[in-house]
Design an enzyme around this catalytic site. Structure first.
Site, mmCIF file in Angstrom:
data_model
loop_
_atom_site.group_PDB
_atom_site.id
_atom_site.type_symbol
_atom_site.label_atom_id
_atom_site.label_comp_id
_atom_site.label_asym_id
_atom_site.label_seq_id
_atom_site.Cartn_x
_atom_site.Cartn_y
_atom_site.Cartn_z
ATOM 1 N N ASN A 167 91.849 -35.204 -11.469
ATOM 2 C CA ASN A 167 93.112 -34.447 -11.522
ATOM 3 C C ASN A 167 94.332 -35.147 -10.912
ATOM 4 O O ASN A 167 95.249 -34.493 -10.433
ATOM 5 C CB ASN A 167 92.928 -33.062 -10.868
ATOM 6 C CG ASN A 167 91.894 -32.219 -11.606
ATOM 7 O OD1 ASN A 167 91.432 -32.613 -12.675
ATOM 8 N ND2 ASN A 167 91.535 -31.070 -11.062
ATOM 9 N N TYR A 199 94.695 -37.021 -8.195
ATOM 10 C CA TYR A 199 94.807 -37.168 -6.743
ATOM 11 C C TYR A 199 94.361 -38.578 -6.319
ATOM 12 O O TYR A 199 94.137 -39.438 -7.169
ATOM 13 C CB TYR A 199 94.048 -36.030 -6.048
ATOM 14 C CG TYR A 199 94.629 -34.674 -6.427
ATOM 15 C CD1 TYR A 199 95.959 -34.360 -6.114
ATOM 16 C CD2 TYR A 199 93.897 -33.751 -7.144
ATOM 17 C CE1 TYR A 199 96.521 -33.142 -6.490
ATOM 18 C CE2 TYR A 199 94.452 -32.517 -7.531
ATOM 19 C CZ TYR A 199 95.762 -32.223 -7.196
ATOM 20 O OH TYR A 199 96.325 -31.025 -7.568
ATOM 21 N N ASN A 219 99.333 -34.529 -13.202
ATOM 22 C CA ASN A 219 99.885 -35.450 -12.196
ATOM 23 C C ASN A 219 99.727 -36.915 -12.603
ATOM 24 O O ASN A 219 99.672 -37.797 -11.742
ATOM 25 C CB ASN A 219 99.178 -35.281 -10.835
ATOM 26 C CG ASN A 219 99.301 -33.894 -10.253
ATOM 27 O OD1 ASN A 219 100.366 -33.295 -10.282
ATOM 28 N ND2 ASN A 219 98.210 -33.383 -9.706
ATOM 29 N N THR A 273 91.461 -24.100 -5.725
ATOM 30 C CA THR A 273 92.413 -24.048 -4.609
ATOM 31 C C THR A 273 93.032 -22.660 -4.525
ATOM 32 O O THR A 273 93.517 -22.141 -5.526
ATOM 33 C CB THR A 273 93.509 -25.120 -4.834
ATOM 34 O OG1 THR A 273 92.899 -26.387 -4.649
ATOM 35 C CG2 THR A 273 94.674 -24.962 -3.881
ATOM 36 N N HIS A 285 86.396 -35.407 -4.597
ATOM 37 C CA HIS A 285 87.412 -35.091 -5.616
ATOM 38 C C HIS A 285 88.035 -36.399 -6.098
ATOM 39 O O HIS A 285 88.946 -36.937 -5.475
ATOM 40 C CB HIS A 285 88.471 -34.169 -5.032
ATOM 41 C CG HIS A 285 89.322 -33.487 -6.056
ATOM 42 N ND1 HIS A 285 89.403 -33.911 -7.371
ATOM 43 C CD2 HIS A 285 90.133 -32.393 -5.971
ATOM 44 C CE1 HIS A 285 90.233 -33.100 -8.042
ATOM 45 N NE2 HIS A 285 90.672 -32.172 -7.210
HETATM 46 C C1 FNR Z 1 91.883 -25.371 -10.224
HETATM 47 N N1 FNR Z 1 91.135 -26.527 -10.436
HETATM 48 C C2 FNR Z 1 90.764 -27.314 -9.363
HETATM 49 N N2 FNR Z 1 90.029 -28.448 -9.549
HETATM 50 C C3 FNR Z 1 89.580 -29.165 -8.505
HETATM 51 O O1 FNR Z 1 88.888 -30.161 -8.700
HETATM 52 N N3 FNR Z 1 89.860 -28.760 -7.225
HETATM 53 C C4 FNR Z 1 90.608 -27.669 -6.956
HETATM 54 O O2 FNR Z 1 90.807 -27.329 -5.792
HETATM 55 C C5 FNR Z 1 91.119 -26.936 -8.050
HETATM 56 N N4 FNR Z 1 91.917 -25.853 -7.864
HETATM 57 C C6 FNR Z 1 92.281 -25.050 -8.908
HETATM 58 C C7 FNR Z 1 93.004 -23.883 -8.675
HETATM 59 C C8 FNR Z 1 93.314 -23.049 -9.709
HETATM 60 C C9 FNR Z 1 94.074 -21.805 -9.423
HETATM 61 C C10 FNR Z 1 92.914 -23.365 -11.030
HETATM 62 C C11 FNR Z 1 93.203 -22.444 -12.173
HETATM 63 C C12 FNR Z 1 92.209 -24.515 -11.265
HETATM 64 C C13 FNR Z 1 90.546 -26.804 -11.772
HETATM 65 C C14 FNR Z 1 89.239 -26.015 -11.960
HETATM 66 O O3 FNR Z 1 88.213 -26.507 -11.105
HETATM 67 C C15 FNR Z 1 88.726 -26.068 -13.412
HETATM 68 O O4 FNR Z 1 88.477 -27.415 -13.773
HETATM 69 C C16 FNR Z 1 89.705 -25.473 -14.392
HETATM 70 O O5 FNR Z 1 90.174 -24.228 -13.943
HETATM 71 C C17 FNR Z 1 89.064 -25.308 -15.789
HETATM 72 O O6 FNR Z 1 87.992 -24.402 -15.769
HETATM 73 P P1 FNR Z 1 88.151 -22.880 -16.306
HETATM 74 O O7 FNR Z 1 89.074 -22.202 -15.378
HETATM 75 O O8 FNR Z 1 88.736 -22.970 -17.686
HETATM 76 O O9 FNR Z 1 86.755 -22.329 -16.314
HETATM 77 C C1 8K6 Z 2 100.343 -23.332 -4.340
HETATM 78 C C2 8K6 Z 2 99.868 -23.898 -5.597
HETATM 79 C C3 8K6 Z 2 98.418 -24.236 -5.614
HETATM 80 C C4 8K6 Z 2 98.096 -25.246 -6.651
HETATM 81 C C5 8K6 Z 2 96.660 -25.565 -6.714
HETATM 82 C C6 8K6 Z 2 96.353 -26.860 -7.354
HETATM 83 C C7 8K6 Z 2 95.446 -26.737 -8.486
HETATM 84 C C8 8K6 Z 2 96.120 -26.826 -9.767
HETATM 85 C C9 8K6 Z 2 96.232 -25.551 -10.526
HETATM 86 C C10 8K6 Z 2 97.490 -25.446 -11.304
HETATM 87 C C11 8K6 Z 2 97.289 -25.354 -12.764
HETATM 88 C C12 8K6 Z 2 97.959 -26.454 -13.515
HETATM 89 C C13 8K6 Z 2 97.467 -26.550 -14.906
HETATM 90 C C14 8K6 Z 2 97.712 -27.871 -15.530
HETATM 91 C C15 8K6 Z 2 96.956 -28.002 -16.800
HETATM 92 C C16 8K6 Z 2 97.506 -28.976 -17.742
HETATM 93 C C17 8K6 Z 2 96.839 -28.878 -19.046
HETATM 94 C C18 8K6 Z 2 97.386 -29.770 -20.069
#
Ligand code: FNR
Ligand code: 8K6
Length: 347
Positions: A177, A179, A234, A27, A174
Site C-alpha cells: 500500500n 508505505y 500512495n 486502521t 506491512h
Molecule cells: C484498510 N486497509 C489496510 N491495509 C493494511 O494493510 N493495513 C491497514 O491498516 C489498513 N487499514 C485500512 C483501513 C480501512 C478503513 C480500510 C477500508 C482499508 C486495506 C484492507 O486491509 C483491505 O485490503 C481492503 O479493505 C480490501 O478488502 P475489503 O475491504 O474489500 O474486504
Molecule cells: C484517518 C484516516 C485513516 C486512514 C487509514 C489508512 C488506510 C487507508 C484507507 C483509505 C481508503 C483509500 C482507498 C484507496 C483505494 C484506491 C483504489 C484505486
C-alpha cells in the site's frame, strides 16, 4: 456454497487456523494519545475472534512511522501492555491474532513526531495530504542513510519481539500500500543508486533484510508479509516494477513464511505490467500459502479458493460492518452492508 471457507487450515506445524477467513488489517485511529490500545479496542477485536486469524490494524514500529492520528504503536512498555489486553481478549474467545508492523515512510507526517525528518528511500514526496487532516500536506522526505537503514531493520525486529511479548501469535510485516517497505520496491519512490536501488535485487534488499531480521528474532512460522506488486495507493505504477516482484517472490519462497498476503482494495483491478490481476500474477510466482483480498463476497472468495487462486481470504470492510461475519456466512444470514460512517465508532 461456501463450505470450503470453513475448512481448517495449517499455516505450518505450529499454527492451525479454524477456518480460512482472515480479518484484514484495518486502521481505525482509535488508540489513546500515547498510541496505546484501549479496552474498547480489545472488545472490538474480541467480537471478531471467529475469524480463523485476525490481522491487527497497522501498528507503528517507531514514532517517525506515523502518518495518521491515533494509530497504535508497539515500541513502548505501555503499548505492549495495551496490546496484551487485546490478545488476551481474542485468545479467551478462541481466536488468533497477528500484529501488522508498519512504518509509513514518506506517507508519515512530522506533525505526529515533533517536526523531525520523514524517512524514505529517496527524497521524493508523495502528492496530497493526510486523510481527514487535509491541512497536513505531505513533505519531501529525507533519503535514508545506511545507518538509518540498519536502525530501521533493528526497530522492525524489536517491534516483532515486542509483538510476541504482547501475546500476538505472529506478525505480518506491512510491505504493501505504498508505505516504507513498498517504497523501496517501486521505481516511483526508489531512485537510489546504491545497493538499495537500481536493480531488482537491490530494490528488494531492504524488504528481505527486514524479513530476515524478524525471522531471526521470532521464527519463520510466525512471520508473514503483505505486498502490493500492483501500485494503486500512495504510489504510481511503473512497468519496470514487474522485474522487482519477479525477483523477490522466489526469494520469499525460500524463507517459508507463515503466509504471503496481497495488498489491494479490489482484486478485479488489472495491471498491464502484471498481465492481469495481482493475485493471479503472485500465484504464478509463489507456490506457498497465499492470502487473497479485495472486495470479495463470500461466494466469490469460496470460488477463488476452490479454483486454487489463493488459499485463504482476508475480509476487510465487511468485518467492520459485521463483527460476527464468520457466523453470519456460516449460517447463510444476510450481511450488513459497509458504509464509511461506520469508521467513526468501534462497533
Ligand atoms: C484498510 N486497509 C489496510 N491495509 C493494511 O494493510 N493495513 C491497514 O491498516 C489498513 N487499514 C485500512 C483501513 C480501512 C478503513 C480500510 C477500508 C482499508 C486495506 C484492507 O486491509 C483491505 O485490503 C481492503 O479493505 C480490501 O478488502 P475489503 O475491504 O474489500 O474486504
Ligand atoms: C484517518 C484516516 C485513516 C486512514 C487509514 C489508512 C488506510 C487507508 C484507507 C483509505 C481508503 C483509500 C482507498 C484507496 C483505494 C484506491 C483504489 C484505486
Amino acid at each position: 456454497m461456501t463450505d470450503n471457507l470453513f475448512q481448517p487450515y495449517a499455516l505450518n506445524n505450529s499454527l492451525h487456523l479454524a477456518n480460512r477467513i482472515l480479518m484484514a488489517p484495518l486502521t481505525r485511529c482509535m488508540s489513546d494519545a500515547e498510541l496505546v490500545p484501549t479496552q474498547e479496542m480489545a472488545d472490538y477485536y474480541a467480537r471478531r475472534a471467529g475469524a480463523g486469524l485476525i490481522i491487527s490494524e497497522a501498528t507503528i514500529i517507531r514514532p517517525d512511522g506515523q502518518g495518521y492520528p491515533n494509530t497504535p504503536g508497539l515500541f513502548t512498555p505501555a503499548q505492549i501492555i495495551g496490546w496484551r489486553k487485546v490478545t488476551d481478549a481474542v485468545h479467551n474467545k478462541g481466536g488468533k491474532i497477528f500484529a501488522q508492523l508498519w512504518h509509513t515512510g514518506r506517507v508519515a507526517h512530522p506533525h505526529f513526531f515533533n517536526g523531525q525528518d520523514v524517512m524514505a528511500p529517496s527524497a521524493v514526496a508523495v502528492e496530497g495530504s493526510v486523510p481527514r487532516m487535509r491541512e497536513l500536506t505531505y513533505v519531501t522526505p529525507k533519503a535514508v542513510t545506511h545507518d538509518d537503514i540498519q536502525q530501521l531493520i533493528q526497530d522492525y525486529s524489536q517491534a516483532a519481539a515486542n509483538a510476541i511479548d504482547a501475546g500476538f501469535d505472529g506478525v505480518e510485516i506491512h510491505g504493501a500500500n505504498g508505505y516504507l517497505i513498498d517504497q523501496f520496491l517501486h521505481h516511483d519512490s526508489n531512485h537510489r543508486e546504491d545497493e538499495y536501488g537500481g536493480s531488482p535485487e537491490n530494490m528488494s534488499r531492504f524488504a528481505l533484510a527486514v524479513v530476515d531480521a524478524i525471522i531471526d528474532r521470532i521464527g519463520h512460522e510466525r512471520t508473514a508479509l503483505r505486498l502490493s506488486p500492483g501500485a494503486y495507493f500512495n504510489m504510481a505504477g511503473d512497468k519496470r516494477d514487474r522485474a522487482v516482484f519477479d525477483y523477490i517472490l522466489p526469494q520469499l519462497e525460500r524463507r517459508h513464511l507463515a503466509f504471503l498476503h496481497i495488498g489491494i482494495f479490489d482484486d478485479a483491478m488489472e495491471f498491464d505490467y502484471l498481465e492481469g490481476r495481482v493475485s493471479d500474477y503472485v500465484r504464478k510466482h509463489y507456490q506457498q500459502t497465499l492470502v487473497g483480498v479485495g472486495s470479495y463476497t463470500p461466494d466469490h472468495a469460496s470460488a477463488a479458493i476452490a479454483n486454487e487462486r489463493f488459499d485463504l481470504i482476508a475480509i476487510g470492510r465487511p468485518f467492520i460492518a459485521n463483527p460476527d461475519y464468520v457466523e453470519k456466512v456460516r449460517q447463510g444470514k444476510t450481511l450488513t452492508p459497509y458504509s464509511d460512517d461506520m469508521l467513526s465508532t468501534l462497533f
